[in-house]
Design a protein around this motif. Structure first.
Motif, mmCIF file in Angstrom:
data_model
loop_
_atom_site.group_PDB
_atom_site.id
_atom_site.type_symbol
_atom_site.label_atom_id
_atom_site.label_comp_id
_atom_site.label_asym_id
_atom_site.label_seq_id
_atom_site.Cartn_x
_atom_site.Cartn_y
_atom_site.Cartn_z
ATOM 1 N N ARG A 152 0.817 -1.218 0.000
ATOM 2 C CA ARG A 152 0.000 0.000 0.000
ATOM 3 C C ARG A 152 0.849 1.267 0.000
ATOM 4 N NH1 ARG A 152 -4.905 -0.453 4.189
ATOM 5 N NH2 ARG A 152 -5.517 1.386 2.985
ATOM 6 N N GLY A 156 -1.330 3.807 -6.184
ATOM 7 C CA GLY A 156 -2.220 3.060 -7.051
ATOM 8 C C GLY A 156 -2.673 1.737 -6.470
ATOM 9 N N ILE A 157 -2.086 1.303 -5.364
ATOM 10 C CA ILE A 157 -2.438 0.019 -4.763
ATOM 11 C C ILE A 157 -3.118 0.271 -3.423
ATOM 12 C CG2 ILE A 157 -1.548 -2.148 -3.816
ATOM 13 C CD1 ILE A 157 0.601 -2.120 -5.859
ATOM 14 N N THR A 161 -6.515 -4.437 -3.712
ATOM 15 C CA THR A 161 -5.492 -4.869 -4.663
ATOM 16 C C THR A 161 -4.343 -5.553 -3.947
ATOM 17 O OG1 THR A 161 -6.061 -3.001 -6.105
ATOM 18 C CG2 THR A 161 -3.972 -4.110 -6.526
ATOM 19 N N ALA A 214 -6.058 -6.486 -12.242
ATOM 20 C CA ALA A 214 -5.807 -5.641 -11.065
ATOM 21 C C ALA A 214 -4.649 -4.684 -11.310
ATOM 22 C CB ALA A 214 -5.531 -6.517 -9.855
ATOM 23 N N LEU A 215 -3.599 -5.165 -11.974
ATOM 24 C CA LEU A 215 -2.433 -4.315 -12.229
ATOM 25 C C LEU A 215 -2.752 -3.216 -13.243
ATOM 26 C CD1 LEU A 215 0.420 -6.978 -12.303
ATOM 27 C CD2 LEU A 215 0.144 -5.141 -10.643
ATOM 28 N N GLU A 217 -5.687 -1.814 -13.772
ATOM 29 C CA GLU A 217 -6.508 -0.815 -13.074
ATOM 30 C C GLU A 217 -5.653 0.036 -12.134
ATOM 31 O OE1 GLU A 217 -9.757 -2.655 -11.129
ATOM 32 O OE2 GLU A 217 -10.651 -3.462 -12.959
ATOM 33 N N SER A 218 -4.734 -0.598 -11.433
ATOM 34 C CA SER A 218 -3.863 0.153 -10.523
ATOM 35 C C SER A 218 -2.934 1.082 -11.286
ATOM 36 C CB SER A 218 -3.041 -0.818 -9.673
ATOM 37 O OG SER A 218 -3.879 -1.620 -8.863
ATOM 38 N N VAL A 221 -4.396 4.465 -11.972
ATOM 39 C CA VAL A 221 -4.372 5.333 -10.793
ATOM 40 C C VAL A 221 -2.953 5.799 -10.497
ATOM 41 C CG1 VAL A 221 -4.928 5.486 -8.334
ATOM 42 C CG2 VAL A 221 -6.378 4.132 -9.857
ATOM 43 N N ALA A 222 -1.979 4.905 -10.694
ATOM 44 C CA ALA A 222 -0.590 5.226 -10.350
ATOM 45 C C ALA A 222 -0.034 6.357 -11.200
ATOM 46 C CB ALA A 222 0.275 3.975 -10.494
ATOM 47 N N LEU A 253 4.975 -1.052 -12.548
ATOM 48 C CA LEU A 253 4.307 -1.195 -11.260
ATOM 49 C C LEU A 253 4.580 -2.572 -10.668
ATOM 50 C CD1 LEU A 253 2.379 0.362 -9.358
ATOM 51 C CD2 LEU A 253 0.483 -0.779 -10.517
#
Length: 273
Positions: A152, A156-157, A161, A214-215, A217-218, A221-222, A253
């Motif tokens: 965390r 982005g995580i 996630t 999941a990666l 999508e993250s 955000v990242a 990431l």
């Protein structure tokens, strides 16, 4: 030994004339020659915790389906959203659900159909909330507390996630290098080369669909939170499409994820000058 059936060498004749006896001899030959590579078998505790994460993801998909069904039902009957709920951000709030329940329908049958869909959506939302609370409690246990906190620290995580990564990967030391990890997730390009002809396509269809999703999508955000990833994303977009650029950001990431879990050090955002 547990192996991936797709990794067992198979001739075209064995494909069109498939029998148990042929399959047995084929597996025996591959085992004797040492060409079979076993897959990782997770621990029983990891499998149980993985069920919790995957069940929540399944219920979220079901909740999304019911939300779409309710909106489709409203459009079919010509019911327009009133002023407080014209924006998407206001949908599915408590006030919005109350408004849905009080809509007047011309027939009792349509009224009952709408009420059933609303009740099912509310039940799914309560179930998702309950599973989310269990995941938060699970992340505070001895097994997941430290690695979840490390993950965390990466922009982005979030909690969900992080728990998805920990329950699906289990151990990072089972991957010898970054290439093996990317191949497992499915963030490598497909290739079809022969002689002097080299063709590189999109990312391979083989991979871990849950982790790859999941990666990706993250990564979206990242690129808004990590200055280094923001710069890399804009550099990639100068020479390729955004959807292809975000795959490369997902690889970066994933490299950060591997680093924090292997070295047990929190991630620190770099400053781009």
């Amino acid at each position: 030994m547990v192996v991936n059936p797709a990794d067992i060498p198979t001739t075209d004749k064995e494909k069109v004339q498939k029998e148990d006896s042929r399959d047995s001899r084929k597996i025996a030959r591959s085992l004797r020659s040492g060409t079979l590579t076993p897959i990782h078998v997770p621990a029983a505790q990891t499998l149980e915790d993985r069920c919790l994460v995957r069940t929540r993801a399944s219920l979220v998909k079901d909740l999304t389906r019911y939300k779409n069904r309710i909106k489709s039902f409203l459009y079919f009957h010509g019911i327009e959203l009133i002023e407080p709920f014209t924006k998407v951000q206001s949908h599915w709030s408590k006030r919005f659900m109350t408004w849905l329940e009080n809509i007047d329908m011309p027939e009792q049958s349509s009224k009952m159909a709408l009420q059933i869909m609303i009740a099912e959506a509310k039940h799914l939302r309560a179930s998702v909330l309950q599973l989310t609370r269990h995941l938060k409690e699970l992340s505070k246990t001895t097994l997941y507390q430290q690695p979840a906190a490390l993950l965390r620290s990466i922009p982005g995580i979030g909690l969900l996630t992080a728990m998805t990564l920990l329950t699906e990967l289990e151990r990072m030391d089972r991957f010898e290098n970054m290439d093996q990890l990317c191949s497992f997730v499915g963030l490598i390009p497909s290739t079809h080369s022969s002689g002097e002809k080299e063709v590189t396509g999109d990312i391979t269809r083989r991979g871990h669909a849950v982790l790859r999703s999941a990666l990706i999508e993250s990564a979206w955000v990242a690129i808004r939170l990590d200055p280094a990833l923001t710069k890399s994303y804009h550099d990639y977009c100068r020479r390729m499409e955004p959807n292809k650029a975000i795959v490369r950001i997902a690889r970066k990431l994933l490299s950060r994820i591997r680093y924090v879990l292997t070295n047990k050090q929190a991630y620190v955002c770099a400053v781009v000058h």
